[in-house]
Scaffold this motif. Structure first.
Motif, PDB file in Angstrom:
ATOM      1  N   GLU A  38       0.621  -0.973  -0.114  1.00 57.41           N
ATOM      2  CA  GLU A  38       0.057  -0.291  -0.196  1.00 57.41           C
ATOM      3  C   GLU A  38       0.647   1.269  -0.144  1.00 57.41           C
ATOM      4  N   GLU A  39       2.267   1.033   1.133  1.00 57.89           N
ATOM      5  CA  GLU A  39       2.664   2.661   0.731  1.00 57.89           C
ATOM      6  C   GLU A  39       3.305   2.817  -0.303  1.00 57.89           C
ATOM      7  N   ARG A  40       3.926   1.676  -1.345  1.00 56.73           N
ATOM      8  CA  ARG A  40       4.353   1.637  -2.804  1.00 56.73           C
ATOM      9  C   ARG A  40       3.482   2.342  -3.741  1.00 56.73           C
ATOM     10  N   GLU A  41       2.731   1.936  -3.286  1.00 56.66           N
ATOM     11  CA  GLU A  41       1.439   2.622  -4.109  1.00 56.66           C
ATOM     12  C   GLU A  41       1.281   3.971  -3.876  1.00 56.66           C
ATOM     13  N   VAL A  42       1.090   4.226  -2.949  1.00 57.18           N
ATOM     14  CA  VAL A  42       0.866   5.610  -2.472  1.00 57.18           C
ATOM     15  C   VAL A  42       2.279   6.341  -3.197  1.00 57.18           C
ATOM     16  N   PHE A  43       3.093   5.769  -2.825  1.00 55.17           N
ATOM     17  CA  PHE A  43       4.562   6.965  -3.075  1.00 55.17           C
ATOM     18  C   PHE A  43       4.740   6.391  -4.892  1.00 55.17           C
ATOM     19  N   ARG A  44       4.092   6.030  -5.511  1.00 56.41           N
ATOM     20  CA  ARG A  44       4.561   5.811  -6.658  1.00 56.41           C
ATOM     21  C   ARG A  44       3.597   6.656  -7.712  1.00 56.41           C
ATOM     22  N   ARG A  45       3.014   7.249  -6.588  1.00 53.26           N
ATOM     23  CA  ARG A  45       0.898   7.811  -7.127  1.00 53.26           C
ATOM     24  C   ARG A  45       1.944   9.338  -7.070  1.00 53.26           C
ATOM     25  N   VAL A  46       2.460   9.472  -5.549  1.00 53.50           N
ATOM     26  CA  VAL A  46       2.646  10.439  -4.906  1.00 53.50           C
ATOM     27  C   VAL A  46       3.980  11.465  -5.987  1.00 53.50           C
ATOM     28  N   LEU A  47       4.711  10.181  -6.304  1.00 50.22           N
ATOM     29  CA  LEU A  47       6.120  10.727  -7.017  1.00 50.22           C
ATOM     30  C   LEU A  47       5.816  11.076  -8.806  1.00 50.22           C
ATOM     31  N   ILE A  48       5.055  10.458  -9.172  1.00 52.73           N
ATOM     32  CA  ILE A  48       4.004  10.802 -10.679  1.00 52.73           C
ATOM     33  C   ILE A  48       3.866  12.012 -11.108  1.00 52.73           C
ATOM     34  N   LYS A  49       2.655  12.247  -9.791  1.00 52.75           N
ATOM     35  CA  LYS A  49       2.048  13.775  -9.865  1.00 52.75           C
ATOM     36  C   LYS A  49       3.478  14.482  -9.570  1.00 52.75           C
ATOM     37  N   MET A  50       4.232  15.015  -8.815  1.00 50.33           N
ATOM     38  CA  MET A  50       5.504  15.559  -8.778  1.00 50.33           C
ATOM     39  C   MET A  50       6.161  15.279  -9.764  1.00 50.33           C
ATOM     40  N   HIS A  51       6.238  14.334 -10.442  1.00 53.08           N
ATOM     41  CA  HIS A  51       6.959  14.627 -11.739  1.00 53.08           C
ATOM     42  C   HIS A  51       6.681  15.055 -13.370  1.00 53.08           C
ATOM     43  N   ASP A  52       5.109  15.233 -12.965  1.00 52.60           N
ATOM     44  CA  ASP A  52       4.295  15.664 -13.914  1.00 52.60           C
ATOM     45  C   ASP A  52       4.128  17.053 -13.838  1.00 52.60           C
ATOM     46  N   ASN A  53       4.446  17.406 -12.103  1.00 51.31           N
ATOM     47  CA  ASN A  53       4.177  19.273 -12.288  1.00 51.31           C
ATOM     48  C   ASN A  53       5.226  19.838 -12.212  1.00 51.31           C
ATOM     49  N   PHE A  54       6.582  19.255 -12.441  1.00 51.92           N
ATOM     50  CA  PHE A  54       8.060  19.443 -13.047  1.00 51.92           C
ATOM     51  C   PHE A  54       8.015  19.822 -14.167  1.00 51.92           C
TER      52      PHE A  54
END
Length: 145
Positions: free
Chosen positions: A124-140
């Protein structure tokens, strides 16, 4: 002013994971390859042969950077180039037999990195972490491109 060290942590993780990669390559007797070469080698393992432009697009690097990295891999004997029969203006990059010998070692190193990366982290932590990283990547990515 809001401050946290998220970007610094990401940078440190990248540096530390690079150290693991170099150390594992050295243990395997592979000299001269650095993590930035790995992206090219893995891409060629997957796609057999590609133009410099295709490699650059797949690994998200400038074509000039890829050209420099491929020249080094050619010099080390891991890759070679040949004329592209479909477009004489470009060359195809491919792994030599020496380069193809890296495949199993790269898989093992990848598995080791994965196990270190997610040690003690729940699914579950992996999934949340990946989703947040993807959002941050997309923001930049939206700001840079």
């Amino acid at each position: 002013m809001k401050y946290d060290n998220t970007i610094n942590l990401i940078s440190r993780i990248r540096e530390l994971s690079g150290n693991v990669i170099v150390s594992e390559l050295e243990k395997a007797g592979v000299a001269g390859i650095v993590p930035s070469h790995g992206d090219i080698i893995v891409t060629l393992i997957k796609h057999r042969e590609l133009t410099m432009t295709e490699i650059a697009e797949r690994i998200k690097r400038d074509r000039s950077t890829v050209t420099t990295l491929v020249k080094k891999l050619n010099k080390l004997g891991f890759t070679d180039t040949k004329k592209n029969e479909l477009d004489q203006r470009s060359s195809l990059v491919f792994l030599t037999p020496k380069g193809r010998e890296l495949e199993n070692g790269f898989k093992e190193i990848s598995e080791k990195l994965y196990s270190i990366q997610y040690e003690g982290v729940t699914e579950e932590e992996r999934e949340v972490f990946r989703r947040v990283l993807i959002k941050m990547h997309d923001n930049f990515n939206k700001r840079v491109l």
